[in-house]
Design an enzyme around this catalytic site. Structure first.
Site, mmCIF file in Angstrom:
data_model
loop_
_atom_site.group_PDB
_atom_site.id
_atom_site.type_symbol
_atom_site.label_atom_id
_atom_site.label_comp_id
_atom_site.label_asym_id
_atom_site.label_seq_id
_atom_site.Cartn_x
_atom_site.Cartn_y
_atom_site.Cartn_z
ATOM 1 N N GLN A 102 0.832 -1.336 0.112
ATOM 2 C CA GLN A 102 -0.109 0.109 -0.128
ATOM 3 C C GLN A 102 0.852 1.208 0.042
ATOM 4 O OE1 GLN A 102 -2.470 1.428 3.288
ATOM 5 N NE2 GLN A 102 -4.234 1.330 2.063
ATOM 6 N N TYR A 182 -6.499 10.556 4.218
ATOM 7 C CA TYR A 182 -4.903 10.718 3.928
ATOM 8 C C TYR A 182 -4.913 11.670 2.786
ATOM 9 C CZ TYR A 182 -4.004 7.682 8.149
ATOM 10 O OH TYR A 182 -4.043 7.120 9.207
ATOM 11 N N ARG A 229 -7.984 2.334 -3.058
ATOM 12 C CA ARG A 229 -8.847 2.114 -1.805
ATOM 13 C C ARG A 229 -9.588 3.448 -1.619
ATOM 14 N NH1 ARG A 229 -7.861 0.113 4.766
ATOM 15 N NH2 ARG A 229 -9.549 -0.792 4.238
ATOM 16 N N GLY A 322 -9.048 -7.167 8.376
ATOM 17 C CA GLY A 322 -8.085 -6.304 9.272
ATOM 18 C C GLY A 322 -7.787 -7.011 10.367
HETATM 19 C C1 LIG Z 1 -4.047 -1.460 13.540
HETATM 20 C C2 LIG Z 1 -4.558 -1.170 12.356
HETATM 21 C C3 LIG Z 1 -3.895 -0.364 11.453
HETATM 22 C C4 LIG Z 1 -4.385 0.309 10.260
HETATM 23 N N1 LIG Z 1 -3.669 0.853 9.166
HETATM 24 C C5 LIG Z 1 -4.214 0.855 7.969
HETATM 25 C C6 LIG Z 1 -3.314 1.186 6.996
HETATM 26 O O1 LIG Z 1 -2.114 1.443 7.186
HETATM 27 N N2 LIG Z 1 -3.831 1.599 5.862
HETATM 28 C C7 LIG Z 1 -5.165 1.496 5.531
HETATM 29 O O2 LIG Z 1 -5.659 1.754 4.537
HETATM 30 N N3 LIG Z 1 -6.022 1.277 6.562
HETATM 31 C C8 LIG Z 1 -5.438 0.841 7.766
HETATM 32 N N4 LIG Z 1 -6.350 0.204 8.812
HETATM 33 C C9 LIG Z 1 -7.838 -0.038 8.354
HETATM 34 C C10 LIG Z 1 -7.936 -1.519 8.106
HETATM 35 O O3 LIG Z 1 -7.453 -1.976 6.867
HETATM 36 C C11 LIG Z 1 -9.526 -1.774 8.173
HETATM 37 O O4 LIG Z 1 -10.119 -0.783 7.207
HETATM 38 C C12 LIG Z 1 -10.103 -1.710 9.597
HETATM 39 O O5 LIG Z 1 -9.114 -2.568 10.453
HETATM 40 C C13 LIG Z 1 -11.578 -2.344 9.395
HETATM 41 O O6 LIG Z 1 -11.258 -3.784 9.006
HETATM 42 P P1 LIG Z 1 -11.542 -4.820 10.155
HETATM 43 O O7 LIG Z 1 -13.062 -4.512 10.837
HETATM 44 O O8 LIG Z 1 -11.697 -6.158 9.405
HETATM 45 O O9 LIG Z 1 -10.751 -4.648 11.096
HETATM 46 C C14 LIG Z 1 -5.685 -0.046 10.034
HETATM 47 C C15 LIG Z 1 -6.656 -0.703 10.869
HETATM 48 C C16 LIG Z 1 -5.943 -1.378 12.140
HETATM 49 C C17 LIG Z 1 -6.664 -1.785 13.221
#
Ligand SMILES: Cc1cc2nc3c(=O)[nH]c(=O)nc-3n(C[C@H](O)[C@H](O)[C@H](O)COP(=O)(O)O)c2cc1C
Length: 369
Positions: A102, A182, A229, A322
């Site tokens: 990414q 972002y 995304r 995630g």
């Molecule tokens: C620890 C953590 C770090 C994340 N870092 C990013 C990231 O670097 N880039 C991004 O697009 N989303 C990031 N997210 C968002 C996740 O990609 C995802 O959208 C979010 O966790 C919801 O999905 P889930 O319910 O399956 O966890 C992050 C989420 C978490 C929990």
């Protein structure tokens, strides 16, 4: 249910044959705790453990020093970083996995502490009024510098260079991080972008930078290895505020993405309840599946049941998980066995080292252990 579930059906993306639709969502883990911000052995181990995912999308990785906004996040702009990532892609490929990186620029979510006192760059000089995670802990964000046309040009060039470096590092593709408040998302939104030049004003102008980034990246890698995304209904998080043009803006962007033969479009359902906000769409997959013609991956708070259902309904082709991937490295194997899922520990999401990173056991190990 075993293998006979929608999430576990193979899928072809561009020229890649992916073994399942249980993709790993990009997650910042802040483990690149070294002066070069390069990934190293623990990154290779972490992603290798998750190689049974149909497609891993790495944590956001800054495309330039200017793009950074959190401590210990890895970059993809220096040779040392490329060498570090080579070990990661090798480890994943040895396990027959696939991995995209990414590409990230945080824009105004950064802090002068990352830039020798210089202001973070953004479309307009508007403070998001959130917290930035600096080397000295959380600090209030500042009013950023509105980017000059030259700085916009340079940033597009940095995205292109990041993609070129990603190819050198052996990635199967890249994902453009144009969501979650972002830099690119800041351009889309009328509350963060009040420019009066060709990058502001109309919806087309606010979306323009994304298409310029895609066009630039296309010069260094095949279009069908590029993912995008978007988080159309982000509100009240990372400084994003919806206005009456938010839905039309995303409608425009997603329609226009059909002009490209992308690897996929990665959408998030709303992070918060937006049902009483007239400016936001509550059902992202439902709205955009009929509009977007290519591969659509959906995210946010899915589990096995909801994931299978949304694919069966034809509203998405794959699901990006995630947090479940943090604590369940072999998530597809667990789904196949209808196995119990391990809980994640939020306290170690961003802490340095192996704890809470590479020490979650595989299903096999947890049964034996
Ligand atoms: C620890 C953590 C770090 C994340 N870092 C990013 C990231 O670097 N880039 C991004 O697009 N989303 C990031 N997210 C968002 C996740 O990609 C995802 O959208 C979010 O966790 C919801 O999905 P889930 O319910 O399956 O966890 C992050 C989420 C978490 C929990």
């Amino acid at each position: 249910m075993s293998k006979n579930q929608a999430l576990l059906k193979p899928i072809t993306v561009g020229n890649l044959n992916l073994s399942n639709r249980v993709w790993m969502a990009p997650m910042t883990r802040s483990r690149a705790a070294n002066p070069e911000n390069k990934p190293f052995e623990i990154h290779a181990e972490y992603y290798k453990q998750r190689a049974s995912s149909g497609l891993i999308i790495t944590e956001g990785s800054q495309i330039s020093k200017r793009g950074v906004g959190y401590i210990n996040t890895p970059g993809i702009y220096s040779q040392e970083q490329i060498e570090g990532w080579k070990e990661v892609t090798k480890a994943v490929h040895e396990e027959n996995g696939h991995i995209f990186i990414q590409l990230w620029h945080v824009g105004r979510i950064s802090h002068p502490d990352f830039h020798n006192g210089d202001l973070p760059l953004a479309p307009s000089a508007i403070n998001p009024n959130v917290k930035s995670y600096t080397p000295e802990g959380f600090k209030e964000t500042v009013t950023p510098k509105a980017m000059s046309l030259e700085e916009i040009k340079q940033t597009i060039e940095d995205f292109k260079n990041g993609a070129k470096n990603a190819m050198e590092a052996g990635f199967d593709g890249i994902e453009i991080h144009s969501s979650n408040g972002y830099l690119l998302h800041q351009f889309f939104n009328g509350t963060s972008n009040v420019r009066t030049d060709e990058y502001g004003g109309s919806i087309e102008n606010r979306a323009k930078i994304l298409f310029e980034v895609i066009n630039a990246i296309k010069e260094v890698m095949p279009e069908n290895k590029i993912g995008v995304r978007l988080n159309p209904s982000l509100n009240g998080v990372f400084g994003m505020k919806a206005d009456e043009e938010t839905i039309p803006t995303f409608d425009y962007i997603i329609n226009k993405l059909n002009e490209y033969d992308l690897a996929y479009l990665h959408l998030s359902e709303p992070f918060t309840d937006v049902s009483d906000n007239p400016y936001l769409e509550s059902h992202i997959a439902k709205r955009y599946r009929p509009i977007y013609k290519g591969t659509l991956v959906i995210n946010n708070q899915f589990d096995q049941e909801k994931g299978n259902k949304i694919i069966e309904e034809g509203l998405a082709d794959a699901v990006a998980f995630g947090k479940l991937y943090i604590s369940n490295p072999d998530l597809p194997v667990r789904f196949e066995n209808n196995a119990q899922l391990a809980e994640w520990d939020q306290n170690t999401f961003y802490t340095p080292g192996e704890k809470g990173y590479t020490d979650y056991p595989l299903l096999e190990e947890s049964i034996v252990g």
